[in-house]
Design a protein around this motif. Structure first.
Motif, short mmCIF file in Angstrom:
data_model
loop_
_atom_site.label_atom_id
_atom_site.label_comp_id
_atom_site.label_asym_id
_atom_site.label_seq_id
_atom_site.Cartn_x
_atom_site.Cartn_y
_atom_site.Cartn_z
N PHE A 61 86.93 48.34 136.48
CA PHE A 61 87.16 47.79 135.15
C PHE A 61 86.26 48.46 134.12
N VAL A 62 85.05 48.85 134.51
CA VAL A 62 84.17 49.60 133.61
C VAL A 62 84.80 50.95 133.29
N ILE A 63 85.30 51.64 134.31
CA ILE A 63 85.94 52.95 134.09
C ILE A 63 87.18 52.80 133.23
N SER A 64 87.97 51.75 133.48
CA SER A 64 89.18 51.52 132.68
C SER A 64 88.82 51.31 131.22
N GLY A 65 87.75 50.55 130.97
CA GLY A 65 87.29 50.34 129.60
C GLY A 65 86.77 51.62 128.98
N TYR A 66 86.10 52.45 129.80
CA TYR A 66 85.56 53.71 129.30
C TYR A 66 86.68 54.65 128.85
N LEU A 67 87.77 54.67 129.58
CA LEU A 67 88.88 55.57 129.28
C LEU A 67 89.84 55.00 128.24
N PHE A 68 89.73 53.71 127.97
CA PHE A 68 90.71 53.04 127.10
C PHE A 68 90.55 53.53 125.66
N GLN A 69 91.68 53.75 124.98
CA GLN A 69 91.69 54.22 123.60
C GLN A 69 92.48 53.24 122.73
N PRO A 70 91.86 52.15 122.32
CA PRO A 70 92.59 51.11 121.58
C PRO A 70 93.10 51.57 120.22
N ASP A 71 92.41 52.52 119.57
CA ASP A 71 92.87 53.01 118.26
C ASP A 71 94.26 53.64 118.36
N LYS A 72 94.56 54.21 119.50
CA LYS A 72 95.83 54.90 119.70
C LYS A 72 97.01 53.94 119.59
N TRP A 73 96.75 52.64 119.89
CA TRP A 73 97.85 51.69 119.96
C TRP A 73 97.78 50.59 118.90
N ILE A 74 96.86 50.73 117.96
CA ILE A 74 96.61 49.63 117.04
C ILE A 74 97.83 49.33 116.15
N HIS A 75 98.66 50.33 115.89
CA HIS A 75 99.86 50.12 115.07
C HIS A 75 101.14 50.20 115.89
N THR A 76 101.00 50.42 117.20
CA THR A 76 102.19 50.54 118.06
C THR A 76 101.99 49.73 119.34
N PHE A 77 101.77 48.43 119.19
CA PHE A 77 101.49 47.60 120.36
C PHE A 77 102.67 47.57 121.32
N SER A 78 103.88 47.58 120.80
CA SER A 78 105.06 47.56 121.68
C SER A 78 105.13 48.82 122.54
N LYS A 79 104.74 49.95 121.96
CA LYS A 79 104.72 51.21 122.73
C LYS A 79 103.64 51.16 123.80
N PHE A 80 102.50 50.58 123.44
CA PHE A 80 101.42 50.40 124.41
C PHE A 80 101.89 49.52 125.57
N ILE A 151 95.78 44.15 127.96
CA ILE A 151 96.47 43.44 126.88
C ILE A 151 95.50 42.55 126.12
N ILE A 152 94.69 41.78 126.86
CA ILE A 152 93.71 40.89 126.22
C ILE A 152 92.76 41.70 125.35
N PHE A 153 92.24 42.80 125.91
CA PHE A 153 91.27 43.60 125.17
C PHE A 153 91.91 44.22 123.92
N GLN A 154 93.14 44.72 124.06
CA GLN A 154 93.81 45.34 122.92
C GLN A 154 94.03 44.33 121.80
N ARG A 155 94.43 43.11 122.16
CA ARG A 155 94.65 42.08 121.13
C ARG A 155 93.33 41.69 120.46
N ILE A 156 92.26 41.60 121.25
CA ILE A 156 90.95 41.31 120.66
C ILE A 156 90.53 42.44 119.73
N TYR A 157 90.75 43.66 120.16
CA TYR A 157 90.36 44.82 119.35
C TYR A 157 91.11 44.84 118.02
N MET A 158 92.38 44.50 118.05
CA MET A 158 93.17 44.52 116.83
C MET A 158 92.71 43.48 115.82
N ALA A 159 92.06 42.43 116.33
CA ALA A 159 91.55 41.38 115.44
C ALA A 159 90.08 41.59 115.07
N ALA A 160 89.39 42.46 115.80
CA ALA A 160 87.95 42.65 115.61
C ALA A 160 87.65 43.48 114.37
#
Length: 357
Positions: A61-80, A151-160
């Motif tokens: 989960f640490v590695i998954s978070g390290y590689l995650f790019q939330p900015d890439k999906w901030i306007h295209t959640f359905s694509k994510f 999904i949880i992290f992306q939604r939190i990021y979009m509101a953060a």
């Protein structure tokens, strides 16, 4: 103190991994993690089992978070969502319904520990769609759990509005998930586990996003923390929702992850380790899904062909089990790739997606 120190922005100096070595060092870390998972699924001494389980799943989960790019999906959640379904959920259902459940139904439930559980086949099949009670093949829990975690992290990021707000929300999610565990509440699709591991996911994200430098001070403290926790006889199993003390759970998971990431960076310049562990890391999903059958095949060979007692084999030959489990996983991967090529040649691209395990 080191844990809080790590969460500070440290833009100067060498980052966790240089950009030229980032992929290979992370692949090596995943390779180490997946091999530890295989070892952890064997009948090893309890002390070694407890040590591995303190951090081997948090590491992913640490590695998954390290590689995650939330900015890439901030306007295209359905694509994510669509991409994660293709990568995690389709393999989960195709493996569960087409392969793992039938193997469990016709063979697995009649032998070993599964024979004593006497699980109802219909309820077990329904549980596939509920994402609960993975009696047909426990390791596959990771796929829906990672899906929900992201999904949880992306939604939190979009509101953060800041990393601090993101950190507070992720930690709050972790605490709520732990409270659900205390109340013995299990949610569908491992939602409660996904809430608990948000702490590891945000830690990995901040390592990358803040360009945090891992110094020798952090490595020494992480090692000391693991040694101290090892003396507490802690029983942790993320898949089974066994977190013990939440503070110990995070200290062990983060400390172990720091050590593995640091070791992986050191090994990234070693050509042999890069090839071997890097390949295991790149094919970690295949090993996750198939290593159990490698273990079973090895047991059958040792018991029925070589006439070695199962207890003796599992106690003294765990190295052979690891090699066999990984080897059989790679053989299956090779066969799968051949099937994929044939299907693509005939224009069955949708079927390839279904068989993307």
């Amino acid at each position: 103190c080191a844990m809080f120190d790590l969460l500070k922005s440290q833009v100067e100096g060498t980052t966790l991994t240089s950009r030229s070595h980032r992929d290979i060092s992370i692949d090596i870390a995943k390779g180490i993690g997946i091999l530890l998972m295989v070892i952890g699924h064997l009948k090893i001494p309890i002390e070694l089992h407890q040590f591995i389980y303190m951090f081997h799943m948090p590491l992913f989960f640490v590695i998954s978070g390290y590689l995650f790019q939330p900015d890439k999906w901030i306007h295209t959640f359905s694509k994510f969502l669509s991409k994660r379904i293709n990568r995690l959920i389709i393999p989960y259902f195709s493996m569960s319904v087409l392969i793992l459940y039938p193997l469990w139904f016709f063979a697995g439930r009649h032998f070993g520990e599964s024979a004593g559980l006497k699980k109802d086949p219909l309820n077990t099949f329904i549980d596939i769609f509920l994402g609960m009670n993975f009696d047909y093949y426990i390791p596959i829990w990771f796929l829906p759990c990672l899906f929900v975690t992201e999904i949880i992290f992306q939604r939190i990021y979009m509101a953060a509005k800041s990393d601090l707000y993101l950190l507070v929300c992720a930690c709050t999610s972790s605490i709520v998930g732990y409270i659900l565990h205390i109340c013995n509440i299990k949610l569908l699709w491992c939602i409660d586990i996904a809430m608990v591991v948000q702490g590891f996911f945000i830690f990995g994200y901040l390592l990358s996003h803040q360009n945090i430098k891992l110094t020798i001070k952090h490595i020494i403290i992480a090692f000391i923390v693991l040694v101290i926790l090892s003396g507490y006889n802690i029983t942790i199993d993320t898949a089974q929702r066994q977190y013990d003390n939440l503070l110990y759970y995070y200290l062990g998971g983060i400390s172990g992850s720091i050590l593995i990431l640091w070791i992986s960076q050191r090994l990234s310049n070693n050509s042999f380790a890069s090839r071997l562990l890097g390949r295991c890391g790149r094919e970690s999903m295949t090993i996750l899904l198939w290593h159990g059958w490698g273990i079973k095949t090895t047991s059958a060979f040792l018991v029925y062909i070589l006439h070695i007692s199962l207890q003796e084999a599992q106690r003294n030959l765990w190295g052979a089990y690891v090699v066999s489990a990984v080897g059989i996983s790679f053989i299956i991967l090779y066969c799968k790739n051949i099937i994929h090529e044939k299907l693509l040649e005939r224009g069955y691209s949708n079927l390839v997606k279904i068989l993307n395990w």
